[in-house]
Scaffold this motif. Sequence first.
Motif, mmCIF file in Angstrom:
data_model
loop_
_atom_site.group_PDB
_atom_site.id
_atom_site.type_symbol
_atom_site.label_atom_id
_atom_site.label_comp_id
_atom_site.label_asym_id
_atom_site.label_seq_id
_atom_site.Cartn_x
_atom_site.Cartn_y
_atom_site.Cartn_z
ATOM 1 N N LEU A 1 -9.229 -4.773 7.595
ATOM 2 C CA LEU A 1 -9.258 -3.331 7.402
ATOM 3 C C LEU A 1 -10.448 -2.793 8.188
ATOM 4 O O LEU A 1 -11.568 -3.270 8.014
ATOM 5 C CB LEU A 1 -9.439 -2.976 5.927
ATOM 6 C CG LEU A 1 -8.318 -3.370 5.000
ATOM 7 C CD1 LEU A 1 -8.482 -4.793 4.527
ATOM 8 C CD2 LEU A 1 -8.270 -2.429 3.845
ATOM 9 N N GLY B 1 -7.638 0.229 -4.152
ATOM 10 C CA GLY B 1 -7.719 0.917 -2.868
ATOM 11 C C GLY B 1 -9.148 1.375 -2.621
ATOM 12 O O GLY B 1 -10.096 0.856 -3.218
ATOM 13 N N LEU C 1 0.831 -1.207 0.000
ATOM 14 C CA LEU C 1 0.000 0.000 0.000
ATOM 15 C C LEU C 1 0.860 1.249 0.000
ATOM 16 O O LEU C 1 1.935 1.286 0.593
ATOM 17 C CB LEU C 1 -0.909 0.020 1.237
ATOM 18 C CG LEU C 1 -1.910 -1.124 1.304
ATOM 19 C CD1 LEU C 1 -2.223 -1.482 2.736
ATOM 20 C CD2 LEU C 1 -3.172 -0.717 0.565
ATOM 21 N N ASP D 1 -0.326 5.313 0.532
ATOM 22 C CA ASP D 1 -1.426 6.264 0.736
ATOM 23 C C ASP D 1 -2.784 5.569 0.612
ATOM 24 O O ASP D 1 -3.681 6.041 -0.054
ATOM 25 C CB ASP D 1 -1.317 7.434 -0.237
ATOM 26 C CG ASP D 1 -2.304 8.551 0.057
ATOM 27 O OD1 ASP D 1 -2.711 8.703 1.226
ATOM 28 O OD2 ASP D 1 -2.698 9.253 -0.887
ATOM 29 N N ASP D 2 -2.935 4.411 1.235
ATOM 30 C CA ASP D 2 -4.173 3.624 1.236
ATOM 31 C C ASP D 2 -4.573 3.102 -0.140
ATOM 32 O O ASP D 2 -5.679 2.603 -0.318
ATOM 33 C CB ASP D 2 -5.344 4.403 1.849
ATOM 34 C CG ASP D 2 -5.076 4.803 3.286
ATOM 35 O OD1 ASP D 2 -4.278 4.111 3.945
ATOM 36 O OD2 ASP D 2 -5.663 5.778 3.763
ATOM 37 N N GLY E 1 -5.918 10.406 2.963
ATOM 38 C CA GLY E 1 -7.094 10.260 3.809
ATOM 39 C C GLY E 1 -8.230 11.213 3.524
ATOM 40 O O GLY E 1 -9.198 11.265 4.275
ATOM 41 N N VAL F 1 -8.342 4.802 8.309
ATOM 42 C CA VAL F 1 -8.376 3.342 8.190
ATOM 43 C C VAL F 1 -7.151 2.729 8.864
ATOM 44 O O VAL F 1 -6.075 3.321 8.872
ATOM 45 C CB VAL F 1 -8.474 2.907 6.702
ATOM 46 C CG1 VAL F 1 -7.258 3.310 5.918
ATOM 47 C CG2 VAL F 1 -8.748 1.436 6.573
#
Length: 115
Positions: free
Chosen positions: A88, A48, A25, A27-28, A66, A77
Amino acid sequence: MVNPVSTPPKPTFTLTTRDGLQLGLCDDAVTSLPLTDRQLALPSAFGGFLVRDVATDSDFFSFENGTCPELGLELNVQFKSEADHLTLTGRVTDTTGRDRAVTLMFALPLDASGS
């Protein structure tokens, strides 16, 4: 709106299960999904969290750091590796002060060719 990614960024962190599944991952966003010696993630597709506003019938948008400024939403998250799965958990927060109806999904950019 979500656009395909030409070259995914390198993962900033990786979750790993005992049975060999890894989720990279940045940045998510999903940047890699190797299972043993095979890369399952498509490098040209987004993976994502994606979100859309149901009431306005908007397109799907991604989160960066985010936040989804297009829809006025924030995402917090947490990711956790377990022995045989990944967990998650998180929260989507409205920043506009309105009641909202949104669709949130987590996309895995799988390459199923040759399976």
